[in-house]
Write a protein that holds these residues in place. Structure first.
Motif, PDB file in Angstrom:
ATOM      1  N   VAL A  53       0.839  -1.203   0.000  1.00 31.22           N
ATOM      2  CA  VAL A  53       0.000   0.000   0.000  1.00 31.22           C
ATOM      3  C   VAL A  53       0.876   1.255   0.000  1.00 31.22           C
ATOM      4  N   ALA A  54       1.870   1.286  -0.882  1.00 33.11           N
ATOM      5  CA  ALA A  54       2.790   2.425  -0.934  1.00 33.11           C
ATOM      6  C   ALA A  54       2.022   3.726  -1.130  1.00 33.11           C
ATOM      7  N   GLY A  55       2.383   4.727  -0.346  1.00 34.69           N
ATOM      8  CA  GLY A  55       1.762   6.042  -0.456  1.00 34.69           C
ATOM      9  C   GLY A  55       0.553   6.249   0.439  1.00 34.69           C
ATOM     10  N   PHE A  56       0.068   5.206   1.079  1.00 37.09           N
ATOM     11  CA  PHE A  56      -1.078   5.329   1.968  1.00 37.09           C
ATOM     12  C   PHE A  56      -0.615   5.439   3.410  1.00 37.09           C
ATOM     13  N   LYS A  57      -1.300   6.280   4.174  1.00 38.24           N
ATOM     14  CA  LYS A  57      -1.034   6.413   5.604  1.00 38.24           C
ATOM     15  C   LYS A  57      -2.013   5.521   6.365  1.00 38.24           C
ATOM     16  N   GLY A  58      -1.704   5.272   7.625  1.00 36.62           N
ATOM     17  CA  GLY A  58      -2.546   4.408   8.441  1.00 36.62           C
ATOM     18  C   GLY A  58      -3.981   4.863   8.540  1.00 36.62           C
ATOM     19  N   ASP A  59      -4.216   6.170   8.585  1.00 40.96           N
ATOM     20  CA  ASP A  59      -5.594   6.659   8.726  1.00 40.96           C
ATOM     21  C   ASP A  59      -6.364   6.641   7.402  1.00 40.96           C
ATOM     22  N   GLU A  60      -5.698   6.272   6.304  1.00 39.07           N
ATOM     23  CA  GLU A  60      -6.362   6.184   5.010  1.00 39.07           C
ATOM     24  C   GLU A  60      -6.721   4.737   4.650  1.00 39.07           C
ATOM     25  N   ILE A  61      -6.381   3.811   5.548  1.00 39.90           N
ATOM     26  CA  ILE A  61      -6.651   2.390   5.335  1.00 39.90           C
ATOM     27  C   ILE A  61      -7.620   1.909   6.396  1.00 39.90           C
ATOM     28  N   ASP A  62      -8.589   1.118   5.975  1.00 41.55           N
ATOM     29  CA  ASP A  62      -9.585   0.582   6.891  1.00 41.55           C
ATOM     30  C   ASP A  62      -9.565  -0.940   6.796  1.00 41.55           C
ATOM     31  N   ILE A  63      -9.474  -1.613   7.946  1.00 41.52           N
ATOM     32  CA  ILE A  63      -9.485  -3.067   8.010  1.00 41.52           C
ATOM     33  C   ILE A  63     -10.717  -3.478   8.801  1.00 41.52           C
ATOM     34  N   THR A  64     -11.586  -4.285   8.175  1.00 47.97           N
ATOM     35  CA  THR A  64     -12.807  -4.724   8.821  1.00 47.97           C
ATOM     36  C   THR A  64     -12.868  -6.246   8.784  1.00 47.97           C
ATOM     37  N   LYS A  76      -7.399   7.482  -0.560  1.00 48.43           N
ATOM     38  CA  LYS A  76      -6.390   8.526  -0.414  1.00 48.43           C
ATOM     39  C   LYS A  76      -7.000   9.865  -0.780  1.00 48.43           C
ATOM     40  N   THR A  77      -6.621  10.874  -0.014  1.00 50.16           N
ATOM     41  CA  THR A  77      -7.016  12.229  -0.395  1.00 50.16           C
ATOM     42  C   THR A  77      -6.223  12.602  -1.638  1.00 50.16           C
ATOM     43  N   PRO A  78      -6.770  13.425  -2.515  1.00 50.58           N
ATOM     44  CA  PRO A  78      -6.044  13.789  -3.741  1.00 50.58           C
ATOM     45  C   PRO A  78      -4.645  14.328  -3.436  1.00 50.58           C
ATOM     46  N   ALA A  79      -3.684  13.940  -4.281  1.00 54.93           N
ATOM     47  CA  ALA A  79      -2.268  14.301  -4.068  1.00 54.93           C
ATOM     48  C   ALA A  79      -2.093  15.809  -3.947  1.00 54.93           C
ATOM     49  N   GLY A  80      -1.374  16.195  -2.927  1.00 60.34           N
ATOM     50  CA  GLY A  80      -1.036  17.592  -2.725  1.00 60.34           C
ATOM     51  C   GLY A  80      -2.135  18.421  -2.095  1.00 60.34           C
ATOM     52  N   GLU A  81      -3.310  17.874  -1.977  1.00 62.23           N
ATOM     53  CA  GLU A  81      -4.434  18.634  -1.437  1.00 62.23           C
ATOM     54  C   GLU A  81      -4.208  18.927   0.043  1.00 62.23           C
ATOM     55  N   GLY A  82      -4.251  20.151   0.409  1.00 64.78           N
ATOM     56  CA  GLY A  82      -4.117  20.557   1.795  1.00 64.78           C
ATOM     57  C   GLY A  82      -2.685  20.538   2.300  1.00 64.78           C
ATOM     58  N   GLU A  83      -1.721  20.208   1.457  1.00 63.67           N
ATOM     59  CA  GLU A  83      -0.330  20.149   1.890  1.00 63.67           C
ATOM     60  C   GLU A  83       0.484  21.332   1.369  1.00 63.67           C
ATOM     61  N   GLY A  84      -0.127  22.174   0.545  1.00 64.86           N
ATOM     62  CA  GLY A  84       0.561  23.337   0.025  1.00 64.86           C
ATOM     63  C   GLY A  84       1.652  22.992  -0.970  1.00 64.86           C
ATOM     64  N   ARG A  85       1.522  21.891  -1.672  1.00 61.10           N
ATOM     65  CA  ARG A  85       2.524  21.526  -2.665  1.00 61.10           C
ATOM     66  C   ARG A  85       1.860  21.350  -4.018  1.00 61.10           C
ATOM     67  N   GLN A  86       2.657  21.523  -5.065  1.00 64.90           N
ATOM     68  CA  GLN A  86       2.148  21.413  -6.420  1.00 64.90           C
ATOM     69  C   GLN A  86       2.910  20.297  -7.129  1.00 64.90           C
ATOM     70  N   LEU A  87       2.206  19.199  -7.453  1.00 71.15           N
ATOM     71  CA  LEU A  87       2.841  18.065  -8.120  1.00 71.15           C
ATOM     72  C   LEU A  87       2.939  18.340  -9.616  1.00 71.15           C
ATOM     73  N   LEU A  88       4.108  18.101 -10.179  1.00 70.46           N
ATOM     74  CA  LEU A  88       4.281  18.215 -11.619  1.00 70.46           C
ATOM     75  C   LEU A  88       3.985  16.897 -12.316  1.00 70.46           C
ATOM     76  N   TYR A  89       4.268  15.799 -11.609  1.00 66.84           N
ATOM     77  CA  TYR A  89       3.983  14.465 -12.121  1.00 66.84           C
ATOM     78  C   TYR A  89       3.650  13.567 -10.946  1.00 66.84           C
ATOM     79  N   SER A  90       2.613  12.769 -11.079  1.00 68.14           N
ATOM     80  CA  SER A  90       2.228  11.848 -10.019  1.00 68.14           C
ATOM     81  C   SER A  90       2.202  10.434 -10.582  1.00 68.14           C
TER      82      SER A  90
END
Length: 150
Positions: A53-64, A76-90
């Motif tokens: 699950v590369a790129g995912f944080k613990g709070d973005e994964i749910d195990i039931t 996952k929240t959209p890349a760069g959203e709320g982090e103040g960064r601008q991705l050129l390539y994802s």
């Protein structure tokens, strides 16, 4: 590729194998292969599922864990959203996923951990004492548990 074999005649002549036929009908049906995973046997009654699950944080994964079913999902929240960064390539996959694992009877999740982009889920099979085989003595003696051969 869809499995085109008709299991109906076999369903009519068997009892208790419904889940097996459901599995055979849905296997190979182009199911999603994301995220990749491994299943390993650690001991006789201890198993481990490892999900990449590369790129995912613990709070973005749910195990039931439900009866005979383990559901692992991630959003996952959209890349760069709320982090103040601008991705050129994802290029890191961040699409939502859902993985279902059929669990055998008496299997429970004992632990889960996320490290280095790998989610590990430990499973333990705990058969209740009443369900374990017992040797019955002839002559009315009390049943005694059967010892496992080493």
């Amino acid at each position: 590729m869809r499995n085109s074999f008709d299991w109906t005649p076999y369903r009519r002549s068997t009892v208790g194998f419904d889940r097996l036929f459901d599995f055979l009908e849905t296997s190979g049906s182009g199911a999603e292969n994301y995220p990749p995973f491994d299943i390993e046997k650690i001991a006789d009654d201890h198993f481990r599922i490892t999900v990449a699950v590369a790129g995912f944080k613990g709070d973005e994964i749910d195990i039931t864990a439900q009866q005979n079913m383990l559901l692992v999902s991630g959003r996952k929240t959209p890349a760069g959203e709320g982090e103040g960064r601008q991705l050129l390539y994802s290029g890191i996959a961040t699409r939502a996923f859902e993985r279902r694992f059929q669990l055998a009877d008496f299997v429970r999740v004992s632990a889960a951990d996320l490290a280095d982009g790998l989610l590990t889920i430990d499973l333990v099979r705990e058969v209740p004492e009443a369900m374990k085989p017992h040797k019955i003595a002839i002559g009315g003696g009390a049943p005694t548990p059967i010892e496992k051969a080493a």
